[in-house]
Scaffold this motif. Structure first.
Motif, short mmCIF file in Angstrom:
data_model
loop_
_atom_site.label_atom_id
_atom_site.label_comp_id
_atom_site.label_asym_id
_atom_site.label_seq_id
_atom_site.Cartn_x
_atom_site.Cartn_y
_atom_site.Cartn_z
N LEU A 567 -14.13 9.78 5.01
CA LEU A 567 -13.69 9.07 3.81
C LEU A 567 -12.31 9.51 3.37
O LEU A 567 -11.43 8.69 3.06
N GLN A 568 -12.08 10.84 3.33
CA GLN A 568 -10.77 11.31 2.87
C GLN A 568 -9.68 10.92 3.87
O GLN A 568 -8.58 10.55 3.46
N ALA A 569 -9.97 11.00 5.18
CA ALA A 569 -8.97 10.65 6.18
C ALA A 569 -8.61 9.17 6.08
O ALA A 569 -7.42 8.79 6.14
N ALA A 570 -9.63 8.33 5.92
CA ALA A 570 -9.37 6.89 5.80
C ALA A 570 -8.58 6.58 4.54
O ALA A 570 -7.66 5.74 4.55
N PHE A 571 -8.92 7.23 3.43
CA PHE A 571 -8.21 7.00 2.17
C PHE A 571 -6.74 7.38 2.30
O PHE A 571 -5.84 6.62 1.91
N THR A 582 -7.89 -1.44 0.92
CA THR A 582 -8.83 -0.53 1.59
C THR A 582 -8.96 0.76 0.81
O THR A 582 -10.07 1.31 0.66
N ALA A 583 -7.86 1.28 0.29
CA ALA A 583 -7.92 2.51 -0.51
C ALA A 583 -8.80 2.30 -1.74
O ALA A 583 -9.60 3.18 -2.10
N ASP A 584 -8.67 1.13 -2.39
CA ASP A 584 -9.52 0.84 -3.55
C ASP A 584 -10.98 0.77 -3.16
O ASP A 584 -11.87 1.23 -3.89
#
Length: 771
Positions: A567-571, A582-584
């Motif tokens: 989750l953190q890497a994707a954010f 996507t971040a939202d």
């Protein structure tokens, strides 16, 4: 995170009673971080008693040779009985448990000394010293363990007995301790002064008593002899021990002749005597006489026999290796099999010139081996199995299998084989092996490997065995191999997330668990937590588009630690690539996974523009230095993502996404290829490449963060959040990797901060910029 550090090699030792028998290398290094072990490659899984009992698992060719010798016996259907299994485990534990220090026994000695009522003294005890030839820098070329554990445990027991006899703080006790302090001062001997480039004088030796009761006189005589031994006065020590051996009233008499022989041996091995061969032979003769004495203590007899074997290896290593290999392979002396296997591996290194500091030492070809060793099937098999994967080794293994039809040579051939080399006879022999065979897991691994190499998916899937009873390293090796066959994301995750075989900080120079004793007490294999393996992390970081990474992170049922990391890497990647929808979408699940980020993420959600979202995210990343656009493999970063790592493992570096190549691969299996075409379409791979290029275009992570903060500050200098954020941005290069652009960015932020907020508390704290 891998950390390189300064290391010092020393020669450590184990031995009977209190003196040196043989040396092996250990390292004292630091700092140390826990690293995740998915597949053990130099030793079997723990508990080692499972391996000693015949549960071999996948037999890695890079195992230390003592484990391969044990494997050979099982493969040749000559198993070890329970007593021998116990002896094998103890042999391995003795080799592995020495960590370069003896603090426990030395501390116990000091504590006993204190309880005995002896005044405190500044006791400097270093159990290592050097004798003989000195190096150019003035010190000795090799240090050796001069005073092993038993020296201190024996002294502690003797002191306790004296306290019981004479009383705490009594004159006899104090006098004995004073002499014993002098004995131990010779453990390390003269100290080298690097300023003056000179050694201090040898500490004074205790002197014999001229009066007193017989027991005190005998104890002092023993102390004087030991002190001379530790001081490298081997001729004098031999004379003194022989005098004790003639004194039947001395409680040290049963050990004295043995110790006298040890003085001769020590003189030959670490002293400067020119007639080394004569001294070795003289010591061997004395030790054989002691061993043949019907009245000798059993411990002394065994110690003497062990040293005779050691000396024979020194005088005729090739002959000794031939004898041991024959004895071990044919199970001729099971009472001493653990000792013999230990000796075999040590003498092997001596015969073949294997350098323990070079794990890639070239093994000898058969033509360079003596005639005696050419007859040893065991040595031939070890050389073949650990040797280079080439046609000559393959043909040699095939020749031996055709002659013996043994499982040992079957797996040797399979390890060397290419996909086109599996003959019907070999295939039939391999297929007939059942799960109870010690060769089962290794044979099945290579059958699967060869099928994959031949692009025969059906045959590869058929070769994959039930893994429920396999050791953790074996399970992981098969799953890593199976990554070549995955067809969807679910299969990719099922094989790319593996239970750790162990964790180790490698403080002992090995990758064994930090608490080996605890691991050995387990009833069975105990796999660790689940983690992404390096190859799977690379696929996610390099080949998967953000859309698929987000789907996995938000929808798949993953272990919490892995889910949070995804989750953190994707954010972070979504923010860097300006993919704010996507971040939202990731905001709520990321808050649930990492609640300490909630306030930052709430601000991100409230931000009105893309620029503000980018700034708020940069502030959050700066204040939580474990955040990065890549997932980690294994345990990952030693610190939590909220904390600064003092060794610069913060934010991200351009090369940080790549793991070590083939970290899980069995050497004979060759490189693995994870075919992602079945679950990552060509267009998605192109998208992933563009996204990764955007991330890499900023260079090191702190450059992106500094640029983002400066861009927001230049347009919004009134933002009350800026002073604190600028403070973290300015100092970020101090704790991360940098490049040639970083320093100027940090200076620009520093200048802006001091120009716009000169009296702010965060400005006052910002005294320097970095880069």
């Amino acid at each position: 995170m891998a950390m390189r550090s300064w290391c010092k090699r020393i020669l450590a030792a184990t031995g009977a009673l209190t003196f040196l028998t043989s040396s092996f290398p250990v390292w004292a290094c630091g700092p140390f971080f826990d690293e995740t072990i998915f597949v053990y490659t130099t030793h079997p899984d723990v508990p080692l008693r499972k391996y000693a009992g015949g549960t071999l698992g996948l037999l890695h060719p890079d195992y230390a040779r003592s484990y391969l010798v044990v494997a050979y016996r099982y493969l040749e259907e000559r198993p070890f009985a329970p007593p021998e299994q116990n002896a094998l485990v103890k042999m391995w534990e003795d080799r592995l448990s020495y960590d370069g220090s003896q603090y426990d026994v030395i501390d116990k000695w000091k504590e006993a000394r204190k309880k005995a009522g002896v005044p405190d003294a500044d006791l400097r005890i270093d159990e290592f010293r050097g004798c003989g030839k000195r190096a150019e820098w003035g010190g000795y070329e090799d240090n050796f363990l001069n005073c092993p554990n038993d020296a201190f445990t024996t002294a502690t027991a003797t002191l306790n007995n004296l306290v019981q006899k004479y009383g705490t703080g009594s004159a006899p006790v104090k006098e004995w301790v004073k002499a014993q302090d002098m004995v131990f001062s010779h453990c390390s001997g003269p100290q080298y002064d690097y300023t003056t480039k000179m050694y201090s004088d040898e500490p004074p030796l205790p002197t014999a008593l001229t009066s007193g009761d017989p027991a005190s006189l005998a104890d002092r005589a023993y102390q004087v002899a030991c002190a001379n031994f530790y001081a490298c006065n081997y001729d004098e020590a031999h004379k003194l021990f022989m005098a004790i051996a003639a004194d039947k009233s001395s409680r040290w008499q049963p050990y004295a002749a043995y110790l006298a022989a040890r003085a001769i041996l020590r003189n030959a091995t670490v002293g400067s005597a020119p007639d080394r061969a004569r001294l070795l032979q003289e010591s061997a003769t004395a030790l054989k006489t002691i061993a043949n004495d019907a009245g000798v203590l059993a411990s002394v007899k065994n110690a003497s026999l062990n040293l005779v074997a050691y000396i024979e290896a020194q005088l005729d290593p090739v002959g000794r290796l031939a004898t041991i290999s024959d004895t071990v392979a044919a199970a001729k002396d099971e009472a001493h099999v653990a000792r013999d296997i230990g000796d075999l591996t040590t003498v092997y290194d001596k015969v073949y010139g294997v350098d323990f500091e070079n794990t890639q030492s070239v093994l000898p070809s058969k033509k360079n081996v003596s005639a005696a060793l050419q007859q040893s099937d065991l040595i031939d098999w070890i050389n073949n199995y650990q040797g280079a994967r080439d046609s000559s080794a393959r043909l040699e293994a095939l020749k031996q299998w055709n002659k013996t039809h043994s499982n040992a040579w079957l797996i040797a051939y399979l390890a060397h084989a290419r996909s086109q080399d599996l003959t019907p006879a070999l295939s039939k022999a391999a297929q007939e092996l059942g799960p109870t065979s010690p060769a089962f897991w290794t044979v099945r691994y290579h059958l699967m490997r060869l099928a994959i190499a031949a692009n025969d998916k059906a045959r590869a899937e058929k070769a994959l065995p039930d893994l429920t009873q396999a050791p953790p390293s074996t399970v992981n090796a098969f799953r890593s191999l199976n990554l070549s066959l995955v067809q969807n994301v679910e299969q990719f995750l099922a094989n790319g997330i593996q239970h750790a075989a162990g964790l180790s900080d490698e403080t002992t120079g090995t990758d064994f668990p930090d608490d080996l004793a605890k691991a050995e007490k387990a009833n069975d294999f105990e796999p660790g937590k689940e983690w992404l393996i390096p190859e799977a992390a690379d696929v996610i970081n390099e080949k998967m588009p953000l859309s698929l990474e987000t789907k996995i992170a938000t929808e798949d049922k993953l272990p919490p630690r892995i889910k949070a990391d995804l989750l953190q890497a994707a954010f972070v990647k979504a923010v860097i690539t300006n993919n704010f929808p996507t971040a939202d979408r990731l905001n709520a699940p990321l808050q649930a996974a990492l609640p300490k980020l909630s306030s930052h993420l709430a601000d991100f959600q409230k931000a009105k523009t893309a620029d503000e979202k980018r700034f708020v995210a940069a502030a959050m990343i700066l204040m939580n230095p474990g955040l990065q656009p890549d997932v980690s493999f294994g345990t990952g970063r030693p610190e939590s993502l909220y904390e600064m790592d003092d060794f610069q493992n913060n934010w991200w570096c351009p090369a940080a996404t790549k793991s070590e190549p083939d970290a899980n691969a069995v050497r004979s299996g060759g490189p693995k290829t994870i075919k992602i075409s079945d679950f990552v379409a060509a267009a998605e791979k192109q998208t992933a490449a563009r996204e990764n290029q955007t991330v890499k275009s900023y260079g090191v992570g702190v450059n992106y963060l500094l640029k983002t903060v400066l861009a927001w500050a230049s347009k919004n200098p009134q933002d009350a959040r800026l002073p604190e954020t600028l403070y973290h941005a300015i100092r970020s290069p101090k704790f991360s990797c940098t490049d040639k652009s970083t320093r100027s960015l940090s200076k620009n932020a520093f200048d802006f901060m001091h120009a716009h907020y000169p009296k702010n508390q965060w400005t006052v704290k910002s005294k320097y910029y970095y880069g």
